[in-house]
Scaffold this active site. Structure first.
Site, PDB file in Angstrom:
ATOM      1  N   ASP A   1       0.854  -1.186   0.000  1.00  0.00           N
ATOM      2  CA  ASP A   1       0.000   0.000   0.000  1.00  0.00           C
ATOM      3  C   ASP A   1       0.890   1.236   0.000  1.00  0.00           C
ATOM      4  O   ASP A   1       1.838   1.337   0.799  1.00  0.00           O
ATOM      5  CB  ASP A   1      -0.888  -0.003   1.257  1.00  0.00           C
ATOM      6  CG  ASP A   1      -2.318   0.414   0.951  1.00  0.00           C
ATOM      7  OD1 ASP A   1      -2.480   1.466   0.320  1.00  0.00           O
ATOM      8  OD2 ASP A   1      -3.254  -0.305   1.332  1.00  0.00           O
TER       9      ASP A   1
ATOM     10  N   ASP B   1      -3.167   4.609  -2.278  1.00  0.00           N
ATOM     11  CA  ASP B   1      -4.255   5.152  -1.477  1.00  0.00           C
ATOM     12  C   ASP B   1      -4.641   6.557  -1.957  1.00  0.00           C
ATOM     13  O   ASP B   1      -3.762   7.396  -2.168  1.00  0.00           O
ATOM     14  CB  ASP B   1      -3.804   5.198  -0.013  1.00  0.00           C
ATOM     15  CG  ASP B   1      -4.899   5.606   0.939  1.00  0.00           C
ATOM     16  OD1 ASP B   1      -5.911   4.891   1.023  1.00  0.00           O
ATOM     17  OD2 ASP B   1      -4.743   6.655   1.595  1.00  0.00           O
TER      18      ASP B   1
ATOM     19  N   GLU C   1      -6.458   4.089  -5.995  1.00  0.00           N
ATOM     20  CA  GLU C   1      -7.772   4.251  -5.376  1.00  0.00           C
ATOM     21  C   GLU C   1      -8.325   5.609  -5.795  1.00  0.00           C
ATOM     22  O   GLU C   1      -7.777   6.649  -5.436  1.00  0.00           O
ATOM     23  CB  GLU C   1      -7.655   4.176  -3.852  1.00  0.00           C
ATOM     24  CG  GLU C   1      -8.998   4.307  -3.153  1.00  0.00           C
ATOM     25  CD  GLU C   1      -8.884   4.503  -1.648  1.00  0.00           C
ATOM     26  OE1 GLU C   1      -9.815   4.121  -0.928  1.00  0.00           O
ATOM     27  OE2 GLU C   1      -7.853   5.072  -1.195  1.00  0.00           O
TER      28      GLU C   1
ATOM     29  N   HIS D   1     -10.960  -3.183   2.879  1.00  0.00           N
ATOM     30  CA  HIS D   1     -10.869  -2.798   4.296  1.00  0.00           C
ATOM     31  C   HIS D   1     -11.713  -1.572   4.630  1.00  0.00           C
ATOM     32  O   HIS D   1     -11.929  -1.288   5.810  1.00  0.00           O
ATOM     33  CB  HIS D   1      -9.411  -2.515   4.650  1.00  0.00           C
ATOM     34  CG  HIS D   1      -8.839  -1.373   3.863  1.00  0.00           C
ATOM     35  ND1 HIS D   1      -8.610  -1.448   2.501  1.00  0.00           N
ATOM     36  CD2 HIS D   1      -8.489  -0.109   4.226  1.00  0.00           C
ATOM     37  CE1 HIS D   1      -8.130  -0.289   2.073  1.00  0.00           C
ATOM     38  NE2 HIS D   1      -8.053   0.536   3.088  1.00  0.00           N
ATOM     39  N   ASP D   2     -12.174  -0.841   3.618  1.00  0.00           N
ATOM     40  CA  ASP D   2     -13.000   0.347   3.837  1.00  0.00           C
ATOM     41  C   ASP D   2     -14.488   0.087   3.616  1.00  0.00           C
ATOM     42  O   ASP D   2     -15.294   1.015   3.728  1.00  0.00           O
ATOM     43  CB  ASP D   2     -12.576   1.479   2.883  1.00  0.00           C
ATOM     44  CG  ASP D   2     -11.296   2.167   3.320  1.00  0.00           C
ATOM     45  OD1 ASP D   2     -11.000   2.150   4.532  1.00  0.00           O
ATOM     46  OD2 ASP D   2     -10.594   2.717   2.455  1.00  0.00           O
TER      47      ASP D   2
END
Length: 541
Positions: A99, A195, A237, A311-312
């Protein structure tokens, strides 16, 4: 096909390290735990692991507040252990994505500590400052600006106040980031998940957050400095992307990213014009239209990512399936078949492959994520009914995807020998990897077959996408065609039985969540959450 990249045939498995497997008895997952479970991931058949942040961090936002980009958090392990993970994964033919969080750092990062000292400090301009705040809001609630008396200025934070935003206009900052990325590339990683990468081009004083004027210039510069002549995979993302914007990122000749995550479909169950916490029923016709639009707009030009969970996001089987004992397995398989039959790189979030559900904790206090806590506090202050708010939180909170991986029915779910850092889902004793592996009809084996089918089928990888019966209120069906082969993916999205009229002739059943199909009079009689992948067969084949 000539010129295709390895990641276009790959399936990615996302690991949230904090909740995956604890081997040192501190209640937190770790790198050794990932190494221990590599045989399991190899048996599933995945090609790539995406790791959520494992860098040094105060953990205000679960590792997305990085205080040192070149050091690992002791919680997860040492650099030596990470290098062992790279080598051990490689032995299984599995690649590692890290990430990359470069829109912001922790306020404990050396750069920010220096930046606060003086406007003349060389690190001051590594961050975004203003003499007076404007109306920009943090994604976690409240103003996006925080005052620092030492410099008599406000710094920008689109997330928690402990996550100051970096100033990508500064060329020295950009070079530091590229050097850091190359440090990890030299360790042997296969690329990055980036991210909120669409925020790095922000122009906050003009009120611009996503897709700022210099965003693509920065990404092309990043490509030249880090990716050129290297066979890497990069996924950005991008919550604000349209298909047109996604092509700017992923069209190969532009030399930016391999693909982006887009989330247009994941916003379909919120009230129009509202926050994602303002619930509305999912409109299946809208879902069909959105996914079809992305499949067709990027075909032959850019590349799609395929995901339901991360994860979100909450667990998809609880969100759009049916997590009751009667229909959890059928609906989880249906959602898997629906997504994995499309063109793109699929992402499986840990536990998705066994149909893990939202935990539905009974109290608001059980939800500890920073975003969730901001939302709870804000909505209670505005007079929202706590019982109604709990229902919303149970369905939409990020916490729901972060409960520990349910390996076995033993104490603490086989995740740890001690109390985990966050609560276990109440169903951990009956919904486990151990049970899924023993049951040949489990959700796990549907995912395993879907991965195998993608590797075997050129039509799934490269075929043309065409929606079937776009207005059917219950069925999501589509056709994939490549050369002389035609596949159909047919999914009843609901537990009510229905009928789909379709003329097929002879067909082979490649995969289904029922042991048979009911096809007569040129139509399928579809049972609750029934899903299948068919190959049409010419007479004589």
């Amino acid at each position: 096909m000539d010129g295709m990249k390895w990641w276009q045939s790959s399936v990615v498995y996302q690991i949230y390290p904090k909740s995956f497997k604890d081997t040192d008895g501190d209640g937190y997952g770790d790198i050794k735990g990932i190494i221990e479970k590599l045989p399991y991931l190899d048996f599933l058949g995945i090609d790539v692991i995406w790791l959520n942040p494992i860098y040094e961090s105060p953990e205000v936002d679960n590792g997305y507040d990085i205080s040192d980009y070149r050091r690992l958090s002791q919680r997860y392990g040492s650099m030596e252990e990470f290098e062992k993970l790279i080598n051990a994964s490689e032995a299984y033919g599995i690649k590692i994505l890290l990430d990359l969080v470069v829109n912001h750092t922790s306020d404990q990062h050396y750069w920010f500590k220096e930046a606060k000292k003086s406007i003349n400090n060389p690190y001051h301009d590594y961050y975004v400052w203003a003499k007076e705040p404007n109306a920009l809001q943090s994604n976690f609630g409240g103003s996006a600006w925080e005052y620092v008396p030492e410099v008599d200025k406000y710094y920008l934070h689109f997330f928690a106040k402990e996550q100051p935003d970096l100033n990508w206009n500064n060329p020295n900052l950009r070079q530091e980031i590229y050097d850091m990325m190359n440090f990890w590339i030299d360790k042997g990683i296969a690329g990055f998940r980036m991210d909120v990468i669409d925020l790095i081009g922000k122009d906050p004083l003009r009120g611009i957050k996503e897709n700022g004027p210099h965003l693509h210039q920065y990404l092309q510069e990043m490509h030249r400095n880090c990716f050129l002549s290297k066979d890497l995979m990069t996924v950005g993302e991008t919550w604000g992307a349209t298909p047109e914007i996604a092509l700017l990122y992923s069209e190969p000749s532009r030399q930016e990213l391999s693909m982006v995550f887009q989330f247009e479909q994941m916003a379909l169950d919120k009230k129009e014009g509202g926050h994602r916490w303002d619930l509305a029923p999912l409109d299946l016709i809208a879902l069909k239209n959105v996914l079809t639009k992305w499949q067709q707009a990027l075909a032959g030009k850019g590349w799609n990512s395929l995901c339901w969970n991360n994860h979100d996001l909450p667990r998809i089987v609880s969100r759009w399936g049916d997590d009751s004992e009667m229909f959890r397995v059928r609906s989880a398989k249906m959602l898997a078949i629906l997504l994995h039959g499309m063109q793109g790189t699929p992402y499986i979030y840990q536990g998705e492959e066994i149909g893990m559900t939202n935990p539905n904790f009974p109290q608001l206090e059980d939800y500890c994520d920073i975003e969730t806590q901001y939302i709870i506090a804000e909505r209670l202050a505005n007079g929202e009914d706590p019982e109604q708010l709990l229902k919303v939180v149970q369905l939409k909170a990020r916490d729901s995807g972060r409960t520990p991986m349910q390996w076995s029915s033993s104490k603490f779910a086989g995740f740890s020998d001690v109390e985990p850092w966050t609560k276990l889902s109440p169903n951990y004793k009956r919904l486990t990897v151990e049970a899924a592996l023993e049951d040949k009809d489990s959700v796990f084996y549907t995912y395993k077959k879907l991965i195998q089918l993608r590797k075997m089928s050129e039509t799934i990888r490269w075929g043309r996408f065409e929606l079937v019966d776009a207005e059917h209120p219950q069925v999501f069906a589509y056709k994939r065609s490549f050369k002389d082969e035609v596949l159909y993916v047919i999914c009843n999205f609901y537990k009510k039985e229905t009928r789909l009229a379709i003329q097929l002739g002879n067909y082979d059943l490649l995969l289904s969540n029922y042991p048979d199909t009911v096809y007569k009079n040129n139509s399928f009689q579809l049972r609750p959450f029934e899903a299948m992948i068919l190959k049409t067969v010419k007479k004589g084949d």
